[in-house]
Motif scaffolding. Sequence first.
Motif, PDB file in Angstrom:
ATOM      1  N   HIS B  91       0.545  -1.298  -0.182  1.00 20.63           N
ATOM      2  CA  HIS B  91       0.043   0.157   0.382  1.00 20.63           C
ATOM      3  C   HIS B  91       1.046   0.952   0.011  1.00 20.63           C
ATOM      4  O   HIS B  91       2.149   1.407   1.012  1.00 20.63           O
ATOM      5  CB  HIS B  91      -0.915   0.017   1.121  1.00 20.63           C
ATOM      6  CG  HIS B  91      -1.853  -1.380   1.468  1.00 20.63           C
ATOM      7  ND1 HIS B  91      -2.781  -0.960   0.340  1.00 20.63           N
ATOM      8  CD2 HIS B  91      -2.036  -2.484   1.358  1.00 20.63           C
ATOM      9  CE1 HIS B  91      -3.596  -1.816   0.713  1.00 20.63           C
ATOM     10  NE2 HIS B  91      -2.612  -2.605   1.521  1.00 20.63           N
ATOM     11  N   ASN B  93       0.182   4.372   1.061  1.00 20.45           N
ATOM     12  CA  ASN B  93      -0.784   5.070   1.661  1.00 20.45           C
ATOM     13  C   ASN B  93       0.314   4.715   3.210  1.00 20.45           C
ATOM     14  O   ASN B  93      -0.672   5.550   4.307  1.00 20.45           O
ATOM     15  CB  ASN B  93      -2.223   5.157   1.319  1.00 20.45           C
ATOM     16  CG  ASN B  93      -1.796   6.998   0.546  1.00 20.45           C
ATOM     17  OD1 ASN B  93      -0.633   7.428  -0.085  1.00 20.45           O
ATOM     18  ND2 ASN B  93      -3.379   7.389   0.306  1.00 20.45           N
ATOM     19  N   LEU B  94       0.448   3.060   3.007  1.00 21.82           N
ATOM     20  CA  LEU B  94       0.663   3.073   4.899  1.00 21.82           C
ATOM     21  C   LEU B  94       2.128   3.408   4.698  1.00 21.82           C
ATOM     22  O   LEU B  94       3.370   3.871   3.822  1.00 21.82           O
ATOM     23  CB  LEU B  94       0.815   1.838   4.939  1.00 21.82           C
ATOM     24  CG  LEU B  94      -0.440   1.413   4.732  1.00 21.82           C
ATOM     25  CD1 LEU B  94      -0.988  -0.062   5.470  1.00 21.82           C
ATOM     26  CD2 LEU B  94      -1.848   2.332   5.942  1.00 21.82           C
ATOM     27  N   THR B  95       2.824   3.718   6.162  1.00 17.61           N
ATOM     28  CA  THR B  95       4.758   4.063   6.043  1.00 17.61           C
ATOM     29  C   THR B  95       4.730   2.345   6.393  1.00 17.61           C
ATOM     30  O   THR B  95       4.662   1.434   6.605  1.00 17.61           O
ATOM     31  CB  THR B  95       4.568   4.695   7.742  1.00 17.61           C
ATOM     32  OG1 THR B  95       4.104   4.388   8.782  1.00 17.61           O
ATOM     33  CG2 THR B  95       3.654   5.937   7.314  1.00 17.61           C
ATOM     34  N   GLU B  98       4.340   0.889   9.769  1.00 17.66           N
ATOM     35  CA  GLU B  98       2.747   0.597   9.526  1.00 17.66           C
ATOM     36  C   GLU B  98       2.207  -0.820   9.431  1.00 17.66           C
ATOM     37  O   GLU B  98       2.206  -1.465   9.397  1.00 17.66           O
ATOM     38  CB  GLU B  98       2.037   1.655   9.674  1.00 17.66           C
ATOM     39  CG  GLU B  98       1.320   2.401  10.402  1.00 17.66           C
ATOM     40  CD  GLU B  98       0.784   3.801   9.687  1.00 17.66           C
ATOM     41  OE1 GLU B  98       0.501   5.071  10.333  1.00 17.66           O
ATOM     42  OE2 GLU B  98       0.931   4.251   8.339  1.00 17.66           O
ATOM     43  N   PHE B 101       4.067  -3.642  10.368  1.00 19.30           N
ATOM     44  CA  PHE B 101       3.375  -4.050  12.012  1.00 19.30           C
ATOM     45  C   PHE B 101       1.844  -4.808  11.533  1.00 19.30           C
ATOM     46  O   PHE B 101       1.750  -5.611  12.145  1.00 19.30           O
ATOM     47  CB  PHE B 101       2.590  -2.904  12.836  1.00 19.30           C
ATOM     48  CG  PHE B 101       3.781  -2.112  14.075  1.00 19.30           C
ATOM     49  CD1 PHE B 101       3.530  -3.126  14.465  1.00 19.30           C
ATOM     50  CD2 PHE B 101       4.403  -1.114  13.679  1.00 19.30           C
ATOM     51  CE1 PHE B 101       5.100  -3.171  15.962  1.00 19.30           C
ATOM     52  CE2 PHE B 101       4.974  -1.006  14.817  1.00 19.30           C
ATOM     53  CZ  PHE B 101       5.469  -1.764  15.811  1.00 19.30           C
ATOM     54  N   MET B 102       1.146  -4.817  10.331  1.00 21.66           N
ATOM     55  CA  MET B 102       0.179  -5.400   9.664  1.00 21.66           C
ATOM     56  C   MET B 102       0.744  -6.448   9.880  1.00 21.66           C
ATOM     57  O   MET B 102       0.077  -7.601   9.979  1.00 21.66           O
ATOM     58  CB  MET B 102      -0.033  -4.372   8.702  1.00 21.66           C
ATOM     59  CG  MET B 102      -1.726  -4.855   7.809  1.00 21.66           C
ATOM     60  SD  MET B 102      -2.461  -3.969   6.302  1.00 21.66           S
ATOM     61  CE  MET B 102      -1.450  -4.798   5.118  1.00 21.66           C
ATOM     62  N   PHE B 103       1.574  -6.262   8.747  1.00 19.73           N
ATOM     63  CA  PHE B 103       1.892  -8.045   8.576  1.00 19.73           C
ATOM     64  C   PHE B 103       2.537  -8.280   9.771  1.00 19.73           C
ATOM     65  O   PHE B 103       2.416 -10.071   9.246  1.00 19.73           O
ATOM     66  CB  PHE B 103       3.150  -7.585   7.114  1.00 19.73           C
ATOM     67  CG  PHE B 103       3.064  -7.692   6.041  1.00 19.73           C
ATOM     68  CD1 PHE B 103       2.433  -6.699   5.889  1.00 19.73           C
ATOM     69  CD2 PHE B 103       2.423  -9.032   5.206  1.00 19.73           C
ATOM     70  CE1 PHE B 103       1.909  -6.709   4.264  1.00 19.73           C
ATOM     71  CE2 PHE B 103       1.387  -9.102   4.209  1.00 19.73           C
ATOM     72  CZ  PHE B 103       1.593  -7.702   3.506  1.00 19.73           C
ATOM     73  N   ARG B 129       6.109   7.231   3.804  1.00 25.61           N
ATOM     74  CA  ARG B 129       5.049   6.036   2.950  1.00 25.61           C
ATOM     75  C   ARG B 129       5.872   6.290   1.882  1.00 25.61           C
ATOM     76  O   ARG B 129       6.827   5.532   1.584  1.00 25.61           O
ATOM     77  CB  ARG B 129       4.403   7.417   2.520  1.00 25.61           C
ATOM     78  CG  ARG B 129       3.547   8.443   3.346  1.00 25.61           C
ATOM     79  CD  ARG B 129       1.543   8.054   3.731  1.00 25.61           C
ATOM     80  NE  ARG B 129       1.434   8.388   4.738  1.00 25.61           N
ATOM     81  CZ  ARG B 129       0.099   9.110   4.252  1.00 25.61           C
ATOM     82  NH1 ARG B 129      -0.020  10.063   3.526  1.00 25.61           N
ATOM     83  NH2 ARG B 129      -0.171  10.267   5.203  1.00 25.61           N
TER      84      ARG B 129
END
Lengths: 359, 306
Positions: B91, B93-95, B98, B101-103, B129
């Motif tokens: 994505h 627009n994620l840093t 971020e 952390f999501m993965f 980003r």
Amino acid sequence: MAAFKAIMISHFKLLARNKTHIIGSMGIAVISMLLFGWVFGGEGAGINVNIGLTQKAEGQLQETFVNTLEGMEQVTLVYGEKEELIEGLKKGQTSVVLEVPEEPFVPGQEPLVIQAYYDASSPMTLQAAQGIVSQTVTGINYAITGHSPVVSLQWESVDVKKIRYIDFLTPGLLGMLLMWANLYVGVGLISMREQGILKRLGVTPLRPLTFISGKTAAQVWFSLFQAVIFIGIAMAMFDVTVASSKGLLLFLIILGSLSMMSIGFLIGSFVPKTESANAVTMMISFPMMFLSGSYFPVDGAPKFLEPLIRVLPLTHLNEALRSVFNSQVVLWDIQTAVLVLLAWIAGSILVSSRVFRWQ
Amino acid sequence: MARESIIAVSDLKKAYGEVQAVAGVSFAVQPREIYGILGPNGAGKTTTLEILEGLRLPDSGKASITGLDVVRNQRAVKEIVGVSLQTTGLHDNLTVEETLFMFRAFYKNGQSVDELIARVNLLEKRKARVSSLSGGQKQRLALALALVNDPKVIFLDEPTTGLDPQARLSIWETIEELRDAGKTIILTTHYMEEAERLCDRIAIMDGGKIIAEGTDKELLGMLDFSGTIEGPLNGLKEQLQELKKEETTVKVIFTEDRFYLHSKDLVESLRQVLGKFEQEAVKDLVVRRATLEDVFIALTGRVLRD
């Protein structure tokens, strides 16, 4: 659960960072509300009527008639020659032109006939003007003959509140906001597939169901967030109020968001490319927005459109939202709408879950 | 084999319609090995990896990772493998943090995001980003994502394609560190220098099949020459023809104005070539050792890169 939360939070951030999305949903709703609210006078000031008169009347009766009209707040009188006034009427400068006879009125003989000309191209003001003129004529008749009316009608509204256009408009625009905010979820899904984002997720242990529900939750939260701002502006600018319980409103916003998403996910299931999905979403959303009565009522729609209108989730969402804003209703009163929205959601889950793929 | 294989693939097949993308592939990878799959575009490298990663189902054949069948134990396999795909698929627009952390949240076990960011040298880009990252930085983030679950096996699909030499070197160093840390790595590439530098063993794939497999020495040993001398003819074609008789010469190929001499002994052959040129100043003489490219040409009659 950790994965669900991670998807939800990430996708909420993505929505909040997508300016096009915010302008396309809340932006359009707020701008529409402000424009229509100001143009059609949220305060219910009534309609101003211009009435053309052929001459300054001489006789006593004529004078009474003109003076009565002149005394009305919403009436502006325009004097002139008949031909000149008729021309003005055609151009929309006046709503009605009245030709008042010069001959004095003799009691007991022919009534004084006032010839009224009108142009039907602006029905709203014409209706008001006709009402005003007829009322004036009736009033004078009673006054002169000394009769008092035998039967009189008194209208009283039992609505919880006096409904203004803005009260009709705000719930419809809220429905539209929820549509724009959620219908594009399918386009987003296809674009994620095209960019290989779904494929990347597909090599992790993340389950498709966790992904979809996390994304859905993010959409609902963000819709709620936009809805609260929108309703806040409506309350602050136009004194819009919610007649039913706020909990019911909250429930409807969530259900509405989900039902709009259900169309989005169906598009995402069957359209392969972002570009074509964009076009399909446009072709669905625009007609739906108007057919479902977001901006104006669709009671007068032709018969053959009726089944289509009744099947659109936005129609039911708008109607339910209007009830919640403008009448005192409970869940039971809006059951049809709720059931239709639930049916859309269930149908979409059934179909989309079968055809979902990471790549 | 002395050690137990960590990855075992036998007779894997996969067709897309008429096209047989993978036509019976078998190989085994040992723990702590870097196993390279080298081949031109369309050779079936990516499809083979995607079957192992659980993205595609094979038409037939078996594959297992640490004894877990990739089809029947798909989720268990996904827990212990790390993947970097050809397209990074992130994505914008994620840093950076971020995204990590999501993965990280998708896996039961794994490394801390701080460690990962440090490991791939993205500390100063932590809050940036993804859209603002360079190609090399995106590839490093993709590598960090492949490590987020502290995997036993790492799949890297063309990890350096399209990168500049400096960015490529940085990725190579990280891959070597991972091998030293005890990871098993499978990578696909169509850069032979990448395969030669990184891989303990290399499979050469073409037309959905492995056509040769071994260490780079073993593969180069398949050639009957150890290197090539290439230079301008300078009107000396006849004299150079005589080199064909030399014992160290395997083959001499002439084009309009250049010659190519495949040799078993580059030093000896060079001496002979220079002898033919005698007093003439020789410009533009190239001496190079045989490469996997030569192996591929010898096996297929085609060049590796299109």
